[in-house]
Scaffold this motif. Structure first.
Motif, PDB file in Angstrom:
ATOM      1  N   PHE A  61       4.144   7.751   4.086  1.00  0.00           N
ATOM      2  CA  PHE A  61       5.449   8.008   4.687  1.00  0.00           C
ATOM      3  C   PHE A  61       6.471   8.493   3.660  1.00  0.00           C
ATOM      4  O   PHE A  61       7.411   9.204   3.997  1.00  0.00           O
ATOM      5  N   ALA A  62       6.302   8.075   2.429  1.00  0.00           N
ATOM      6  CA  ALA A  62       7.228   8.510   1.394  1.00  0.00           C
ATOM      7  C   ALA A  62       6.915   9.947   0.977  1.00  0.00           C
ATOM      8  O   ALA A  62       7.715  10.598   0.315  1.00  0.00           O
ATOM      9  N   GLY A  63       5.741  10.423   1.376  1.00  0.00           N
ATOM     10  CA  GLY A  63       5.322  11.755   0.974  1.00  0.00           C
ATOM     11  C   GLY A  63       5.011  11.813  -0.509  1.00  0.00           C
ATOM     12  O   GLY A  63       5.260  12.804  -1.188  1.00  0.00           O
ATOM     13  N   GLU A  64       4.465  10.723  -1.026  1.00  0.00           N
ATOM     14  CA  GLU A  64       4.180  10.641  -2.456  1.00  0.00           C
ATOM     15  C   GLU A  64       2.697  10.355  -2.687  1.00  0.00           C
ATOM     16  O   GLU A  64       1.978  10.008  -1.758  1.00  0.00           O
TER      17      GLU A  64
ATOM     18  N   LYS B  86      -0.876  -2.393  -9.202  1.00  0.00           N
ATOM     19  CA  LYS B  86      -0.414  -1.333 -10.095  1.00  0.00           C
ATOM     20  C   LYS B  86      -0.851  -1.656 -11.508  1.00  0.00           C
ATOM     21  O   LYS B  86      -0.834  -2.824 -11.901  1.00  0.00           O
TER      22      LYS B  86
ATOM     23  N   ARG C   9       2.802   3.199   2.785  1.00  0.00           N
ATOM     24  CA  ARG C   9       4.051   3.490   2.115  1.00  0.00           C
ATOM     25  C   ARG C   9       4.052   4.897   1.502  1.00  0.00           C
ATOM     26  O   ARG C   9       4.951   5.697   1.748  1.00  0.00           O
TER      27      ARG C   9
ATOM     28  N   SER D 136       9.180  -7.413  -1.403  1.00  0.00           N
ATOM     29  CA  SER D 136       9.092  -6.841  -2.738  1.00  0.00           C
ATOM     30  C   SER D 136      10.307  -7.212  -3.593  1.00  0.00           C
ATOM     31  O   SER D 136      10.176  -7.590  -4.763  1.00  0.00           O
TER      32      SER D 136
ATOM     33  N   GLY E 127      -0.023  -1.816 -15.185  1.00  0.00           N
ATOM     34  CA  GLY E 127       1.225  -1.910 -15.932  1.00  0.00           C
ATOM     35  C   GLY E 127       1.039  -1.575 -17.402  1.00  0.00           C
ATOM     36  O   GLY E 127       0.076  -0.928 -17.792  1.00  0.00           O
TER      37      GLY E 127
ATOM     38  N   ASP F  51      -2.664  -5.563 -15.096  1.00  0.00           N
ATOM     39  CA  ASP F  51      -2.469  -5.281 -13.672  1.00  0.00           C
ATOM     40  C   ASP F  51      -1.429  -6.198 -13.044  1.00  0.00           C
ATOM     41  O   ASP F  51      -1.285  -7.354 -13.436  1.00  0.00           O
ATOM     42  N   GLN F  52      -0.703  -5.649 -12.077  1.00  0.00           N
ATOM     43  CA  GLN F  52       0.174  -6.481 -11.258  1.00  0.00           C
ATOM     44  C   GLN F  52      -0.221  -6.278  -9.806  1.00  0.00           C
ATOM     45  O   GLN F  52      -0.104  -5.165  -9.288  1.00  0.00           O
TER      46      GLN F  52
ATOM     47  N   ILE G  65       0.574  -6.212  -6.205  1.00  0.00           N
ATOM     48  CA  ILE G  65       1.857  -6.187  -5.508  1.00  0.00           C
ATOM     49  C   ILE G  65       1.733  -6.606  -4.054  1.00  0.00           C
ATOM     50  O   ILE G  65       2.728  -6.911  -3.412  1.00  0.00           O
TER      51      ILE G  65
ATOM     52  N   SER H  67       1.015   4.897  -5.339  1.00  0.00           N
ATOM     53  CA  SER H  67       1.600   4.301  -6.534  1.00  0.00           C
ATOM     54  C   SER H  67       0.851   3.034  -6.922  1.00  0.00           C
ATOM     55  O   SER H  67       1.248   2.314  -7.823  1.00  0.00           O
TER      56      SER H  67
END
Lengths: 242, 242
Positions: free
Chosen positions: A101-104, A76, A98, A151, A78, A83-84, A86, A107
């Motif tokens: 399934f999150a419908g996003e 990600k 992720r 996480s 930042g 950068d991080q 993850i 990220s």
DNA sequence: CTAAATTTGTGTTTTATAACACGTGTTTCT
DNA sequence: AGAAACACGTGTTATAAAACACAAATTTAG
């Protein structure tokens, strides 16, 4: 996500990607013969060269991505472009499921840190199987739950541990993910100092400095980008004490 | 986890806990009448007083916990006993279901921050329904995926944002979770400064100091433990800029 | 094969924030 | 009611780590 433009090479021979459905401890072993067949007939394999972007933060996921071979970093962006990282993905891992399934939107950004082959499966096919096969569904839930635990763990470590502890823990994470070379000592992944810093929440300077210190203390030894663990117990101790 | 000793009061009247299966946008609406009935007949409701521990880091989960009423904080003990609140739970949320599905011991402690009622459902009953009801399974997957996104987001914020940004973001998280009182300004949760600090990865002193600064800047106003947002845009800006 | 770009390495300065110390106000308990 | 424990508030000091600056080594490109 504009799939086509990023494709390094769409592979025509679907058999080049066997690892997903055929490896020993794969989640795909929970599928019936018929379900496996549906997966194999509908997947699309693509190869990426080291450094290429597989998807970008903000892109919309269009399907499930399985990493057939190679290594991928998920990071990600930042504050101030720092950068991080993850997550590090190895052969057999799902990348970016992720967001699917999150419908996003994604990220995080996924980049190949080695030449990699992914295979891609449409969302509706996957959902059909999840609905039909309860054990498969439970396994997906299990994977997500474990990742969430990881996480949460990292949140605390990266915020509370000091530099040495954070770096030691990150090395342990790398060992856990990629394991060792044949000598059972050298970590089986070759990252830039900058990537190690992004993984450990520190500046590149501090990653370099702290790695050097570890080497001076004979906890590890360094040769270019290869990191060899000389004293595993001590490395774990440094990680634990923070 | 030793369930009995921690029980504040096992409730005999199962109807005291209707919210789980009857609320409007509940996940339980995906269940068939029969499945709902199984859930209702097999659940066990328990009430906890403010401050009581529901489960502890290291305990083994024995079932699914749904928060019928009240508020719960989920926190991990970090380096040197410094707590990190990783999640706030409100009515209708599942508490600690991550560990259950991961097949792990609890990785965090859950404490009631208000008088709360939870209802508890055996794991095997839940698993049966997940296997049988694909839409329910997908919804569980969806919830976990969203929570993982939240956790990743927080990792970056808590490590990279400065104190003001971290505190502002935490206030936004609280607003997002618990909403406002009737005046549409006062955050509907009353935490100690210490809890606010644990949520924002800072010392209690700094939480107090920074809240005061925000109040001086007319971003919020403080009255005891109540926090009223006076300038939402500015609060978001502070959070964004880190 | 040389130039340019990138990565690695090291010393110095600056700064954000934790740690500490101390005082006041407010519950809780006996 | 008085003591004890706790929550809140604020100023000062110490320090870990970022920021900066610059040099050397290595990789990539023309």
């Amino acid at each position: 996500m504009c799939f086509i433009t990023r494709v390094s090479e769409i592979m025509t021979d679907k058999d080049t990607c066997k690892s997903c459905t055929e490896s020993k401890d794969s989640i795909f072993n929970l599928l019936t013969k018929e379900e496996k067949k549906v997966f194999e007939e509908n997947r699309q394999c693509t190869s990426y060269k080291k450094g290429e972007i597989i998807f970008k933060e903000g892109d919309l996921p269009v399907g499930m991505i399985c990493l057939c071979s190679g290594k991928v970093k998920l990071f990600k962006e930042g504050v101030g472009g720092r950068d991080q990282i993850i997550r590090m993905e190895k052969q057999g891992d799902f990348v970016g499921f992720r967001a699917l399934f999150a419908g996003e939107h994604y990220s995080a950004t996924a980049t190949a840190i080695e030449d990699s082959v992914i295979c891609y499966l449409e969302k509706n096919i996957l959902e059909k199987v999840i609905k039909a096969n309860g054990n498969f569904a439970l396994r997906v839930i299990n994977i997500l739950a474990k990742e969430l635990g990881f996480s949460n763990e990292r949140t605390v470590s990266l915020t509370q541990k000091h530099i040495r502890g954070r770096l030691a823990e990150s090395l342990l994470v790398l060992i856990n993910t990629f394991g060792f070379e044949e000598n059972n000592k050298t970590i089986k992944v070759y990252l830039s100092r900058e990537d190690i810093a992004s993984l450990s929440n520190m500046t590149t300077s501090n990653a370099i400095r702290t790695l050097s210190t570890f080497a001076q203390e004979n906890v590890i030894s360094l040769y270019g980008r290869s990191i060899t663990v000389e004293n595993m117990e001590q490395l774990k101790r440094i990680s634990r004490l923070g």
